[in-house]
Each structure stands twice: as structure tokens, then as C-alpha cells.
Design a protein around this motif. Structure first.
Motif, PDB file in Angstrom:
ATOM      1  N   LEU A 159       0.060 101.051  59.608  1.00 18.96           N
ATOM      2  CA  LEU A 159       1.074 100.669  60.603  1.00 18.96           C
ATOM      3  C   LEU A 159       1.885  99.943  59.494  1.00 18.96           C
ATOM      4  N   LEU A 175      -3.822  98.519  61.437  1.00 23.44           N
ATOM      5  CA  LEU A 175      -2.701  97.731  60.924  1.00 23.44           C
ATOM      6  C   LEU A 175      -2.200  98.075  59.584  1.00 23.44           C
ATOM      7  N   LYS A 193      -9.383  84.931  67.574  1.00 20.93           N
ATOM      8  CA  LYS A 193      -8.861  84.725  68.980  1.00 20.93           C
ATOM      9  C   LYS A 193      -9.758  85.084  70.115  1.00 20.93           C
ATOM     10  N   ARG A 194     -10.470  86.110  69.770  1.00 24.63           N
ATOM     11  CA  ARG A 194     -11.376  86.914  70.813  1.00 24.63           C
ATOM     12  C   ARG A 194     -12.507  85.704  71.119  1.00 24.63           C
ATOM     13  N   THR A 240       3.421  94.693  63.609  1.00 26.58           N
ATOM     14  CA  THR A 240       2.015  95.147  63.946  1.00 26.58           C
ATOM     15  C   THR A 240       1.928  94.904  65.688  1.00 26.58           C
ATOM     16  N   ILE A 245       0.320  89.353  71.237  1.00 27.50           N
ATOM     17  CA  ILE A 245      -1.134  88.956  71.418  1.00 27.50           C
ATOM     18  C   ILE A 245      -1.497  87.552  71.233  1.00 27.50           C
ATOM     19  N   ILE A 261      -7.518  88.060  64.778  1.00 33.28           N
ATOM     20  CA  ILE A 261      -7.770  88.694  66.057  1.00 33.28           C
ATOM     21  C   ILE A 261      -9.275  88.301  66.579  1.00 33.28           C
ATOM     22  N   GLU A 316      -9.605  98.720  63.176  1.00 31.43           N
ATOM     23  CA  GLU A 316      -8.491  97.949  63.630  1.00 31.43           C
ATOM     24  C   GLU A 316      -7.773  97.720  62.479  1.00 31.43           C
TER      25      GLU A 316
HETATM   26  N1  ADP Z   1      -1.037  96.548  66.295  1.00 32.61           N
HETATM   27  C1  ADP Z   1      -1.626  96.171  67.489  1.00 32.61           C
HETATM   28  N2  ADP Z   1      -0.893  96.081  68.613  1.00 32.61           N
HETATM   29  C2  ADP Z   1      -1.370  95.567  69.587  1.00 32.61           C
HETATM   30  N3  ADP Z   1      -2.742  95.233  69.701  1.00 32.61           N
HETATM   31  C3  ADP Z   1      -3.597  95.815  68.880  1.00 32.61           C
HETATM   32  C4  ADP Z   1      -2.893  95.955  67.352  1.00 32.61           C
HETATM   33  N4  ADP Z   1      -3.944  96.060  66.599  1.00 32.61           N
HETATM   34  C5  ADP Z   1      -5.243  95.566  67.162  1.00 32.61           C
HETATM   35  N5  ADP Z   1      -4.609  95.464  68.359  1.00 32.61           N
HETATM   36  C6  ADP Z   1      -5.585  95.073  69.594  1.00 32.61           C
HETATM   37  O1  ADP Z   1      -5.559  93.650  69.878  1.00 32.61           O
HETATM   38  C7  ADP Z   1      -6.647  93.134  70.264  1.00 32.61           C
HETATM   39  C8  ADP Z   1      -6.832  91.908  70.076  1.00 32.61           C
HETATM   40  O2  ADP Z   1      -8.053  91.598  70.694  1.00 32.61           O
HETATM   41  P1  ADP Z   1      -7.857  89.923  71.309  1.00 32.61           P
HETATM   42  O3  ADP Z   1      -6.792  89.741  72.098  1.00 32.61           O
HETATM   43  O4  ADP Z   1      -8.342  89.344  70.063  1.00 32.61           O
HETATM   44  O5  ADP Z   1      -9.244  90.139  72.199  1.00 32.61           O
HETATM   45  P2  ADP Z   1      -9.249  89.954  73.720  1.00 32.61           P
HETATM   46  O6  ADP Z   1      -8.309  90.459  74.418  1.00 32.61           O
HETATM   47  O7  ADP Z   1     -10.769  90.720  73.944  1.00 32.61           O
HETATM   48  O8  ADP Z   1      -9.710  88.532  73.539  1.00 32.61           O
HETATM   49  C9  ADP Z   1      -7.782  94.040  69.926  1.00 32.61           C
HETATM   50  O9  ADP Z   1      -8.627  94.841  70.875  1.00 32.61           O
HETATM   51  C10 ADP Z   1      -6.987  95.238  69.040  1.00 32.61           C
HETATM   52  O10 ADP Z   1      -7.573  96.501  69.617  1.00 32.61           O
END
Ligand code: ADP
Ligand code: ADP
Lengths: 138, 115, 138, 115
Positions: free
Chosen positions: C108, C105, D68-69, D94, D99, D65, C101
Motif C-alpha cells: 500500500l 501495508l 494495540k490488540r 495506511t 485505528i 497493531i 497484514e
Molecule cells: N491499512 C489498513 N487500514 C485499515 N485497517 C488495517 C490496515 N492494515 C491492517 N488493518 C487492520 O487493522 C486491524 C488492527 O487491529 P486492532 O485494531 O489492533 O485489533 P482489534 O480491533 O482486534 O483490537 C487489523 O485487524 C488489521 O486487519
């Protein structure tokens, strides 16, 4: 050149132009900050390396070619080492009294602020300054 | 790398505040700007304030030596205002603290002029 | 590689270790500030180069040898160009989902913040990222 | 490269203020320190204040991220406090602004928690 087991060698090459001195100072401060040195010691290193680059730029500026200054920094035993090299004309005839005075001031600063200084000049080839600073707590 | 000068021409002195880093790149610019402002000054006395100078190299110190020489030739007095320990240290190492008249602040500088 | 007539080439080589990223950022900001770019543009370049170095470090970190990241910057026509090279293993199998991931990022960010990006990977040899930023007023 | 965290465990949330630059060098340190402090927290809710973060790279964003999970898994809410346009921009590019729950200040963050 012996590189410490911690492999810390950073090399940089810049055009022999005064515009790049500031970048060198940023770089050297950033590099030196990685070791347990006081803010004053980092500042001293910055001044010394910048002065060594002055000399290198002024020496090689007499040439018409595109020339580069090469700076290497690494840690060796309990010291950080800085090597500043220029190509071309070695020690040229100084232009005027003021310029000579500045050279003297620059070398005076380098010798006072660093723990070890060695200057090697090969006529027609260039010069090399090696400077070391002790890392007390290393 | 921007050198900025604030210049105030007073009756008894010209006051120049230098901002930025003075090095091989711009030391000549400092020299020329100072000479330009002192050539048309009311008084030959000069206060150069280095309190906002973060860095000065040997080229800059050399230029200051030249400015002192020129000021003396014109019958004026040059006073440097230095606050920072870092810059003061460079003057001590080079022995230039014995050549220049150094004040810790602007008020101290004008007081020195009145003596 | 075509160097502009203004000879502006700066090269740096650092150990492939994250400790040096901050120095690289200082250097790149300092270098980029020399051109007529806005503070935001300089910041964007800093972010992009730092991300490219992340990739280079993570790629080459799998190797046991002392490896170096090489960064070149120069001006070419109306662009500043940054080239980030690592040796060794090209694109290794990513360790875990989180790491993948982050890579995504990073790329990107690079692609959004720079005006031109080209990534070349030679399996077993290393990879090279070339990024360019337009200088509007050049 | 020094990462500094101020951690305050309140009844309704843990408040973590991050200082410094977050990058590949220290992102794991951020992860571990945050996990350590939330493992023994009173509330599962978390406010991470990035107002004193000068720089965050993709590694740092990746760690957030993950945090947050974990917070969601524990039934908590994570709120990020972002002031600077520069850092906000990284979240926009990003898509992470969609999110994360983002507040412009600490008061806005606690207000969001009460909803
Ligand atoms: N640039 C991005 N834009 C949107 N989503 C992304 C990006 N980079 C990563 N992600 C996704 O965002 C998610 C963030 O997970 P998160 O919300 O923390 O987990 P969950 O929804 O399982 O609690 C990851 O699964 C990842 O695949
Ligand atoms: N490190 C130094 N220590 C002492 N004097 C120095 C140093 N470097 C240069 N000088 C000398 O300081 C003098 C400064 O001149 P200055 O006092 O401006 O000129 P004048 O005395 O002719 O007015 C120069 O002649 C120069 O040789």
C-alpha cells in the motif's frame, strides 16, 4: 575471494562520475557501522574508500565510454575488506603537477588510514585497490 | 553536494567561510569561487574558514595548496581556520599542517595576521 | 532496460538480511537527492524502496542458501526508476496473519508513494519490483 | 540501527519513548521490549511516544497493531504520540490513523486518557 560464513558481501556499481562519491561515502559509512568499530575508524574507512574511488574515477574518466566503478565490501576473518575496481586505461599520464600531488595525497591517506592496502594495475585493463581494516573486537 | 561560500571582503583580509563537503565533484568550484573573490579583494590576505566543512578529500587539499601558492605570490598570507579533529587529522597525516598556517578559530586567525 | 544518455545507473547487491536495510535507505536517499526532487519526494522514495526490500528479504529468507537482493536505480526520460530483485521462492505461503497484514501495508505504501509500480513474480525463481518516480522539473 | 526505549511505569499508564529507526531488522525487538514492560505494568494503559523515531516501516506499523490488540484485550488504552509530519503521513496513507488514538504531544496523550 573468500566470503566470511556470515555472508556479508555488498557490491555496488556506480558511473565513474564524481557526482556519485557522496552516495558511496554514505554507503560505506552505513556498511562499516554494522561492525564494532569506533566512529573514528568508520570515518577513516569512509575517507580511504572515497579516495580510492577518486583514483578510479580519474583513471577511467579519460575514456569516452560509459564506465563504471565497482565496489565490493565484505568481512573476512577479523577484517572488513573493500575492493575498488575500474576498467580501462590503467595509470594514465597525469595531467599536471597539481593532479599528481593530489594522487599522492590520496594514496598517502589510504595507506595511513587502512591496515592493509594492495594496488594492482593492468595496463589497458584497469586497476584494483584492495583495502582492509582490522575489527579489533571481532 | 552543495558547496556554499560566505565571502566577506575586509580592509585587512578576505574572509571566506566554506560550508559542505569538498571533494572531486566540487573542488574546482571552490577554486574558481575563491580566485574570483580574491582577484578583486582589497587585501591579499586570506582567511579560509573550514569549520563548517564536514568532509574534504585530497582534491580539496590540493586546491588549498594551490590557493596558498597564489596568495603567497601576491604577497598575502593564507590562514586556515580548522575546528574539527577529523579535518585536522587529515592535515596531520599529509603533513600539510606544516605547510599551512592553521588557527583554531576566527579570532586566532586575525591575531596571527596582525603579527 | 534503457539507460538515459546521462548514464546514471547505480547497482547494488546486498545479502538478503534486514541488517542491510538501513544502508539501502542511506544509499537511496543519497542517489535520489541528486535529482531535483523535494525532501518529501526523496523520503517517499526511501520508504518505497525499503518496503520493496522488506518484501524481497522476507520472500527469499525462506531459502537456506546465501541469497542476495539486487537493486538497480537509473534515470529514464523524466523518471527515476528503481528495480528490486530477489532470487528464490517467489511468493511463499505467509506465516501468520500479522505477517500478511504487514505485506499489505508495505505494498500500500509503495503504490501510494510512487508514480508507477509493477510487480513480477516467477514461481520458484524470484520476484522483481519496478517503481518509478516522476521528476517534475527534469 | 540501535533501537532505544525509555520506559516509565506510572500509576495510570506506562510511558514508552522510542528512539531510532524501526524496521524489519528490529521490529521484533520493539515488540518484545514493549510486551516485557507492559506485562509487569501497574496500569494496562500505554502511551507510546514516537517523537524520536526517524523512520518506521510497515513491519513497525504491524507491531504497533499487535500492541494495540494486546492492550485492548487487557482492558487498556493505547495512545500514540506522533509529532513528525513524515510519520503521520504513513499513518494516513495506511488508514492506521483511524485505528489508533493519536496525540500530538505527551500532555495531549495524558489528557486523552483522563477522558
Ligand atoms: N491499512 C489498513 N487500514 C485499515 N485497517 C488495517 C490496515 N492494515 C491492517 N488493518 C487492520 O487493522 C486491524 C488492527 O487491529 P486492532 O485494531 O489492533 O485489533 P482489534 O480491533 O482486534 O483490537 C487489523 O485487524 C488489521 O486487519
Ligand atoms: N603531503 C605533503 N607533505 C608535504 N608537502 C606536500 C605534500 N603534498 C604536497 N606537498 C607540497 O607542498 C607544496 C605546497 O606548495 P605551497 O607551499 O602552496 O607552494 P609555495 O611554497 O610554492 O608557495 C607543493 O609544492 C607540494 O609539492
Amino acid at each position: 575471494m573468500k566470503i566470511s560464513d556470515k555472508n556479508s558481501l555488498m557490491e555496488i556499481s556506480i558511473p565513474n562520475k564524481p557526482e556519485f562519491l557522496r552516495v558511496v561515502r554514505l554507503l560505506v559509512s552505513g556498511y562499516a557501522s554494522r561492525w564494532p568499530l569506533s566512529i573514528d575508524e568508520v570515518e577513516n574507512i569512509k575517507v580511504a574508500v572515497s579516495e580510492a574511488c577518486n583514483t578510479a574515477i580519474q583513471t577511467s574518466a579519460k575514456s569516452d565510454q560509459e564506465e563504471y566503478i565497482k565496489i565490493k565490501c565484505w568481512q573476512e576473518n577479523k577484517q572488513i575488506v573493500f575492493e575498488i575496481k575500474d576498467k580501462t586505461s590503467g595509470s594514465p599520464a597525469a595531467e599536471g603537477v597539481e593532479e599528481l600531488e593530489e594522487r599522492g595525497l590520496g594514496m598517502l591517506l589510504i595507506r595511513t588510514l587502512m591496515d592493509y592496502v594492495d594496488v594492482k594495475t593492468k595496463p589497458g585493463k584497469g586497476s584494483k585497490i584492495i583495502m582492509k581494516k582490522n575489527i579489533k573486537s571481532a | 553536494m552543495d558547496l556554499k561560500l560566505e565571502i566577506k571582503k575586509e580592509k585587512d583580509y578576505t574572509h571566506i567561510i566554506v560550508h559542505g563537503e569538498v571533494d572531486l565533484y566540487n573542488a574546482n568550484e571552490l577554486k574558481e569561487k575563491v580566485h574570483m573573490s580574491t582577484d578583486r579583494a582589497i587585501s591579499p590576505n586570506l582567511i579560509i574558514d573550514l569549520k563548517d566543512v564536514d568532509y574534504i578529500d585530497s582534491t580539496g587539499l590540493g586546491i588549498l595548496i594551490g590557493i596558498k601558492r597564489r596568495t603567497t605570490e601576491k604577497g598575502g598570507v593564507l590562514i586556515l581556520v580548522l575546528y574539527s579533529d577529523r579535518i585536522n587529522k587529515l592535515f596531520e597525516i599529509t603533513g600539510l599542517n606544516k605547510i599551512f598556517t592553521i588557527a583554531r578559530g576566527f579570532d586566532a586567525a586575525t591575531a596571527l595576521l596582525q603579527k
